[in-house]
Write a protein that holds these residues in place. Structure first.
Motif, PDB file in Angstrom:
ATOM      1  N   SER A 209      -6.790   5.366  -6.772  1.00 18.90           N
ATOM      2  CA  SER A 209      -7.955   5.537  -7.471  1.00 18.90           C
ATOM      3  C   SER A 209      -8.444   4.881  -9.321  1.00 18.90           C
ATOM      4  O   SER A 209      -8.019   4.625  -9.392  1.00 18.90           O
ATOM      5  CB  SER A 209      -7.055   7.099  -8.294  1.00 18.90           C
ATOM      6  OG  SER A 209      -6.095   6.578  -9.029  1.00 18.90           O
TER       7      SER A 209
ATOM      8  N   LEU B  34      -4.407   5.528  -1.452  1.00 18.30           N
ATOM      9  CA  LEU B  34      -3.780   5.077  -3.243  1.00 18.30           C
ATOM     10  C   LEU B  34      -3.957   4.660  -4.413  1.00 18.30           C
ATOM     11  O   LEU B  34      -3.429   4.927  -5.079  1.00 18.30           O
ATOM     12  CB  LEU B  34      -2.316   4.795  -2.627  1.00 18.30           C
ATOM     13  CG  LEU B  34      -1.741   5.228  -1.683  1.00 18.30           C
ATOM     14  CD1 LEU B  34      -0.083   4.580  -1.207  1.00 18.30           C
ATOM     15  CD2 LEU B  34      -1.164   7.092  -1.805  1.00 18.30           C
TER      16      LEU B  34
ATOM     17  N   SER C 117      -6.484   9.317  -6.410  1.00 22.25           N
ATOM     18  CA  SER C 117      -6.471   9.399  -5.178  1.00 22.25           C
ATOM     19  C   SER C 117      -7.082  10.125  -4.219  1.00 22.25           C
ATOM     20  O   SER C 117      -7.562   9.930  -3.602  1.00 22.25           O
ATOM     21  CB  SER C 117      -5.596   8.526  -4.189  1.00 22.25           C
ATOM     22  OG  SER C 117      -4.246   8.842  -4.453  1.00 22.25           O
TER      23      SER C 117
ATOM     24  N   TYR D 185      -3.077   0.190  -8.481  1.00 26.33           N
ATOM     25  CA  TYR D 185      -3.175   1.389  -7.633  1.00 26.33           C
ATOM     26  C   TYR D 185      -4.549   2.521  -8.219  1.00 26.33           C
ATOM     27  O   TYR D 185      -4.854   3.653  -7.857  1.00 26.33           O
ATOM     28  CB  TYR D 185      -1.777   2.684  -7.555  1.00 26.33           C
ATOM     29  CG  TYR D 185      -1.040   2.071  -6.605  1.00 26.33           C
ATOM     30  CD1 TYR D 185      -1.040   1.397  -5.526  1.00 26.33           C
ATOM     31  CD2 TYR D 185       0.676   2.410  -7.280  1.00 26.33           C
ATOM     32  CE1 TYR D 185      -0.139   1.395  -4.777  1.00 26.33           C
ATOM     33  CE2 TYR D 185       1.356   2.439  -6.188  1.00 26.33           C
ATOM     34  CZ  TYR D 185       0.870   1.400  -4.537  1.00 26.33           C
ATOM     35  OH  TYR D 185       2.507   1.078  -4.023  1.00 26.33           O
TER      36      TYR D 185
ATOM     37  N   SER E 165       0.881  -0.840   0.386  1.00 27.08           N
ATOM     38  CA  SER E 165      -0.169   0.051  -0.243  1.00 27.08           C
ATOM     39  C   SER E 165       1.192   1.109  -0.096  1.00 27.08           C
ATOM     40  O   SER E 165       0.081   2.581  -0.828  1.00 27.08           O
ATOM     41  CB  SER E 165      -0.737   0.052   1.212  1.00 27.08           C
ATOM     42  OG  SER E 165      -1.026  -1.195   1.951  1.00 27.08           O
TER      43      SER E 165
END
Lengths: 370, 412
Positions: free
Chosen positions: A291, A289, A297, A124, A97
């Motif tokens: 999006s 994080l 994000s 991500y 993450s």
């Protein structure tokens, strides 16, 4: 709220007694290093997932192994681990993450040599390719887990675990409604204690406790003597003492976007399959994080905060900025900018906490806006 | 302590020519109105040559500001705007230059039209590109390569980044994202992919990468033929301009120079006393620290950060090559260091100088485990210096020199 009951549950977090008991009874206990590790999978394979959170107040052992300027979250876990506090664990599962969590997984594995360890790769971006990848990655994790522990995975069991976790989320949603009332029937301190308790026991057991608490909520009229309704913003924060201090100064914490709270339980799994689970963890949580395609994000995070404030009717934000947290470090100015017309207090947090200084700042803030 | 005469390879002229050509290309493309992209280390550098893009590199620009002395003000500007203290110096310097350009070293980077975010080194790249993209309101493309684990790769050669095996799932996903990057580039540059150019650039990249690997291998010779003051800058070629003709020209000439030096058994100093490994992003404000160590007789045959920047490009397998670029030990679990240990043994080392770059999690969290591995497996001790790459306040040069002197004394 039933203070005794809440404290009794919180005590499970402080003592880890139930986790030790599960282990003594032959259950596999797995420590997770991020709120986005899909616990349902571990749960469905008969193991107990536990979100690792360190209880050490000072971190001198950890400072010899990892940089002193890292976030409190990582230093405290390392400290507890080095002190042998996690002897009940059979393994750890991390997630990519952020940099701290990826490299902390490596450092933890290097120094503590857990029997089993797996690092889940999280994309991500929430596009179809990434969702497909994430589902396969979760399957890869399942393969490693079942092969190492000689356990079995079945879609049927996963379905049951998803139901348990969705019930947990539903109960927390019901409970959070109590915070939104004009006279909240649950303080921020009580809320956080419950959330922390939930990390220290099987969710089906926690669900029973939550049901019991909900059934008794009418016995209490609620908190009326507060001056300011506060939204707490931050990441892996779980210091009950700070929340208690805010509330002693006249604030009442009615909502948050913390990884240990709203970021942990918000968002249902819509469906019962591994793909549905992958989708929830990739797209519905407050992961700071990930999006959507063509989005950032931070935009998603800001919307998540706005939503929490809308539903809770918070009047002010207290931003808990862990000095070592890379996410706080990058996103804090945008949160300040976005809520520039909203009373906001930034508290820089590092250990040891300058308690008196924090108290003065919080008091002044609440006096100014309350 | 007595200082020896310092005898560098003479790459300075080569670097000067390289930068001159790089900047000339940039000016020419700017005049033509070509789009500007911001890129970060370990990005697939070939794309800027395939799509005729004007590149800007915030990390390189920040290093430049550090060398020119403006980074401190920029870092302070960043913190005063609310950004965290313990973030990457490159981020803080760059955001400082955006917020308070009057304090930044000129020329400033050109304003970007788009940004490419590759998590081939760190999530910080992802985090900072979010900030930059939002500041400028520009499109961003994200690739997140895996953070490699030993069960996905097995053994990985430290220099070529050739793994024993690759988890198919990870390779397929990474390639799919890279193909998406090419589509993104076609869109933002309004330029269709020229297959011929693509092949040509990757061929150049392959030849250059081979030479860079040879240079670092030759650095392990006895005596150490060159200075880290020069070798450390190879990361600019490997990270940012691999695929260009000028990088190839540099590598070709650089290789000849070092080969000749090795043939003559000539070292960077007349009497090599200690051979040290170094790791960490170089403190760009105090690069003379390396020179000083070398003048004390402590040379650096291995720089793990430079080695991390390298990979052997295979022009027949360009997409796989771009993915392999991410298979360095700073993007891997700490059980993937076998090749590093082998090279460290081959280099016959006496110690290690490790730089903990405050704010950089990927180079800093690994430092102590690395020191332990070097002690346990190679039998050498390490000096760990806290050294943010752009902020000299944390590592004043004179203090660092004293610490290095004491360490060297302890090696005797």
């Amino acid at each position: 709220m039933e203070k005794d009951k809440v404290n009794q549950l919180y005590n499970f977090f402080l003592t880890r007694s139930l986790l030790k008991k599960y282990r003594e009874n032959g259950r596999i206990v797995i420590g997770t290093l991020c709120n986005n590790v899909p616990e349902e999978i571990i749960h469905s394979m008969g193991a107990v997932p536990v979100r690792l959170l360190g209880l050490s107040k000072s971190t001198e052992l950890a400072s010899a192994k990892i940089p002193t300027w890292l976030c409190l979250y990582s230093k405290r876990i390392m400290e507890d681990a080095l002190k042998g506090e996690f002897g009940f664990l059979d393994g750890i599962v991390g997630m990519t993450s952020d940099d701290t969590k990826s490299h902390f997984f490596s450092a933890y594995s290097f120094y503590l040599k857990p029997r089993f360890s797996y690092l889940i790769q999280i994309p991500y971006v929430r596009d179809e390719t990434s969702l497909d990848f994430f589902e396969k990655e979760l399957r890869r994790f399942i393969g490693r887990f079942t092969s190492f522990f000689a356990t079995e995975f079945s879609e049927e069991k996963l379905k049951e675990s998803i139901e348990v976790y969705n019930t947990f989320r539903e109960l927390l949603n019901d409970l959070s409604e109590l915070r939104y009332a004009d006279s909240p029937r649950l303080s921020g301190e009580e809320w956080l204690k419950l959330l922390l308790a939930s990390t220290s026991m099987l969710k089906e057991e926690m669900n029973d406790h939550l049901r019991e608490l909900l059934s008794k909520t009418n016995d209490f009229e609620g908190y009326k003597d507060y001056k300011l309704r506060v939204h707490l913003s931050g990441t892996d924060f779980y210091d009950v003492e700070i929340v208690k201090m805010i509330e002693e100064m006249g604030g009442i914490v009615v909502s948050d976007d913390l990884c240990t709270s709203a970021g942990y339980y918000k968002g249902f799994v819509e469906g019962k399959t591994l793909k549905d689970l992958a989708k929830r963890y990739l797209s519905q949580s407050a992961c700071v994080l990930t999006s959507g395609v063509g989005n950032l994000s931070i935009e998603d995070r800001l919307e998540f905060i706005r939503e929490r404030i809308r539903e809770s009717g918070a009047d002010a934000i207290i931003l808990l900025k862990d000095r070592g947290c890379e996410i706080c470090g990058h996103q804090c100015p945008f949160i300040l900018q976005e809520f520039s017309d909203f009373p906001t207090l930034v508290l820089d947090l590092d250990s040891p906490y300058p308690t008196e200084q924090l108290r003065t700042r919080v008091e002044a803030f609440i006096e100014s806006y309350g | 302590m007595e200082l020896q005469e310092w005898n560098p390879l003479g790459y300075k002229t080569l670097y000067r020519n390289l930068f001159k050509k790089h900047l000339a290309r940039q000016d020419e493309l700017l005049k033509k109105g070509r789009p500007v992209g911001w890129f970060f280390s370990f990005y697939p550098s070939e794309i800027i040559y395939i799509f005729d893009v004007v590149p800007a590199f915030p990390e390189q620009y920040s290093a430049y500001c550090a060398a020119r002395g403006s980074s401190v003000d920029l870092i302070d500007a960043s913190v005063s705007k609310g950004y965290g203290h313990f973030l990457c110096d490159y981020f803080k310097t760059t955001i400082g230059s955006i917020e308070e350009p009057e304090k930044a070293t000129k020329p400033l980077m050109p304003t970007p039209d788009f940004i490419v975010d590759t998590r081939a080194l760190c999530v910080a790249h992802h985090e900072m590109t979010e900030v930059f993209a939002r500041k400028f309101g520009i499109p961003k493309y994200t690739i997140n390569y895996p953070y490699w684990t030993s069960d996905a790769l097995g053994y990985v050669d430290e220099l070529t980044k050739m793994p024993e095996r690759v988890e198919e799932l990870y390779m397929e996903y990474s390639i799919a994202k890279l193909k998406g990057l090419f589509e993104f580039m076609e869109k933002v540059t309004k330029t269709p992919l020229d297959e011929e150019k693509f092949e040509r650039v990757f061929e150049t990249s392959e030849e250059t990468s081979k030479l860079l690997i040879e240079i670092t291998k030759l650095m392990m010779s006895k005596p150490t033929p060159g200075s880290q003051r020069e070798i450390a800058d190879l990361v600019f070629l490997a990270f940012f301009v691999l695929g260009s003709d000028y990088a190839f020209e540099f590598a070709e000439r650089g290789y000849e120079i070092i080969k000749e030096r090795v043939k003559r058994k000539e070292g960077v100093v007349p009497e090599e006393k200690f051979r040290l490994l170094t790791f960490g992003i170089m403190p760009w404000h105090s690069l003379s620290l390396y020179e000083y160590c070398e003048m004390l007789g402590a040379t650096f045959p291995i720089n793990l950060y430079v080695n991390a920047s390298l990979h052997l490009c295979d022009s027949k397998k360009p997409f796989e090559s771009m993915v392999r670029r991410s298979m360095h030990f700073t993007n891997s679990t700490y059980d993937l260091m076998d090749s590093i240990i082998e090279n460290a043994r081959k280099a016959d080392l006496d110690g290690a100088l490790l730089l903990e770059n405050t704010g950089c999690r990927i180079t800093s969290i690994i430092i102590r485990p690395l020191a332990k591995i070097l002690q346990d497996e190679v039998g050498i001790s390490s000096l760990i210096l806290e050294a943010p790459q752009c902020d000299p306040r944390v590592m004043p040069l004179e203090r660092a020199k004293t610490q290095v002197e004491a360490f060297i004394e302890s090696l005797r």
